[in-house]
Write an enzyme that holds these catalytic residues in place. Structure first.
Site, PDB file in Angstrom:
ATOM      1  N   GLU A  60     -64.743  22.086  54.307  1.00  0.00           N
ATOM      2  CA  GLU A  60     -64.975  23.027  53.209  1.00  0.00           C
ATOM      3  C   GLU A  60     -66.264  22.714  52.475  1.00  0.00           C
ATOM      4  O   GLU A  60     -66.508  21.566  52.085  1.00  0.00           O
ATOM      5  CB  GLU A  60     -63.797  23.010  52.229  1.00  0.00           C
ATOM      6  CG  GLU A  60     -63.989  23.997  51.080  1.00  0.00           C
ATOM      7  CD  GLU A  60     -62.748  24.227  50.249  1.00  0.00           C
ATOM      8  OE1 GLU A  60     -62.829  25.016  49.276  1.00  0.00           O
ATOM      9  OE2 GLU A  60     -61.693  23.648  50.559  1.00  0.00           O
ATOM     10  N   ASP A  63     -49.801  23.237  52.989  1.00  0.00           N
ATOM     11  CA  ASP A  63     -50.495  22.191  52.240  1.00  0.00           C
ATOM     12  C   ASP A  63     -49.518  21.218  51.587  1.00  0.00           C
ATOM     13  O   ASP A  63     -48.485  21.632  51.039  1.00  0.00           O
ATOM     14  CB  ASP A  63     -51.348  22.817  51.125  1.00  0.00           C
ATOM     15  CG  ASP A  63     -52.784  23.059  51.546  1.00  0.00           C
ATOM     16  OD1 ASP A  63     -53.218  22.485  52.554  1.00  0.00           O
ATOM     17  OD2 ASP A  63     -53.475  23.830  50.855  1.00  0.00           O
ATOM     18  N   GLU A  73     -55.490  16.641  52.107  1.00  0.00           N
ATOM     19  CA  GLU A  73     -56.908  16.468  51.804  1.00  0.00           C
ATOM     20  C   GLU A  73     -57.285  14.991  51.788  1.00  0.00           C
ATOM     21  O   GLU A  73     -56.483  14.136  51.417  1.00  0.00           O
ATOM     22  CB  GLU A  73     -57.229  17.089  50.440  1.00  0.00           C
ATOM     23  CG  GLU A  73     -56.998  18.593  50.375  1.00  0.00           C
ATOM     24  CD  GLU A  73     -57.333  19.169  49.006  1.00  0.00           C
ATOM     25  OE1 GLU A  73     -57.881  18.422  48.169  1.00  0.00           O
ATOM     26  OE2 GLU A  73     -57.052  20.357  48.785  1.00  0.00           O
ATOM     27  N   SER A 114     -53.694  26.697  47.150  1.00  0.00           N
ATOM     28  CA  SER A 114     -54.462  27.715  46.429  1.00  0.00           C
ATOM     29  C   SER A 114     -53.531  28.735  45.776  1.00  0.00           C
ATOM     30  O   SER A 114     -53.957  29.491  44.894  1.00  0.00           O
ATOM     31  CB  SER A 114     -55.436  28.429  47.371  1.00  0.00           C
ATOM     32  OG  SER A 114     -54.788  28.809  48.570  1.00  0.00           O
TER      33      SER A 114
END
Length: 275
Positions: free
Chosen positions: A182, A83, A115, A45
């Site tokens: 999420e 991440d 992810e 992010s």
């Protein structure tokens, strides 16, 4: 005491909530760490809130390593989870292990996050076998925003809900120590939390998860490009910062800053000898 994967495991067993916030630099990491937050996520992010991208897809391994190392220097107690950026693990199991290793060695992370669900279980298993803890991430996965057609709630239909549950169980089997959920409906997130043995960390997934994570710029009202429904603004730090900046501009223009208390002295005789 330093937070570890065992801290996460014990918290779920004791039904104690886990706290996680993002950070992307040394000074912020120090503040988050000192507040008692148990885990710091160096999220991709940063592409949006630090670098000004429209999404996270342009973030590179070098970006993540740079920011992760800075955060690690500031976090003494919180566990640093970094991440894995877009295309650093999707291409092959080999690439996934190599890049996870770089985040640990160069970025000084204590764990990595990636992810995806069933399709990345081979990568999760291989990374864990390399002695690198993995936090998974399912539901709305921002790196897949183009495939999803935007930032949308996931798992609302029966087939999609079953898929998320299946993925959560597969991720646990692959060896992940935790999973971020999420933008998942609250009841579904709670059900998944009850069905798996690893902690769930929610973001837009309700209070039934084992823990929560937010982007710190969101919860402090420092980032206005997006306003997700799931964000609570705990303080309006953004407005306070703007007010401070405006006061600075005003005083510099008026000549009232710097004042005498902000300056250093020199003997007049030294100045006189300069003429």
């Amino acid at each position: 005491m330093k937070t570890t994967v065992n801290t996460f495991r014990n918290a779920k067993e004791k039904k104690e909530k886990i706290t996680m916030l993002t950070a992307y630099d040394y000074s912020t990491a120090k503040l988050v760490d000192e507040s008692g937050v148990e885990s710091i996520l160096v999220g991709d992010s940063l592409g949006m809130v630090c670098l000004g991208y429209e999404d996270t897809l342009s973030v590179t391994m070098e970006d993540m390593i740079h920011h992760s190392a800075a955060v690690a220097r500031g976090a003494k107690n919180a566990m640093v989870i970094t991440d894995m950026p877009f295309m650093s693990y999707q291409t092959s199991v080999y690439d996934a292990v190599v890049n996870a290793g770089r985040l640990m060695k160069e970025g000084r992370a204590q764990a990595v996050k990636l992810e995806g669900g069933l399709e990345v279980c081979p990568q999760i298993e291989a990374i864990v076998k390399a002695s690198i803890p993995v936090c998974a991430h399912i539901g709305l996965t921002p790196q897949s925003v183009n495939a999803f057609g935007g930032f949308k709630v996931q798992g609302k239909e029966e087939a999609a809900a079953k898929r998320l549950l299946e993925e959560a169980k597969a991720i646990e089997e692959a060896g992940a120590f935790a999973v971020v959920l999420e933008c998942v409906p609250e009841k579904l997130a709670t059900f998944i939390t009850e069905q798996i043995g690893i902690p769930t960390i929610g973001i837009g997934a309700g209070a039934g998860c084992d823990g929560q994570v937010l982007v710190y710029q969101d919860m402090l009202a420092m980032y206005s490009d997006m306003a997700p429904k799931f964000v609570k603004q705990f303080r309006n730090v953004g407005e306070q910062m703007c007010a401070g900046f405006r006061d600075y501009v005003k005083e510099v223009k008026e000549g009232t800053f710097p004042a005498q208390e902000h300056t250093f002295k020199i003997d007049d005789s030294v100045i006189e000898k300069l003429y």
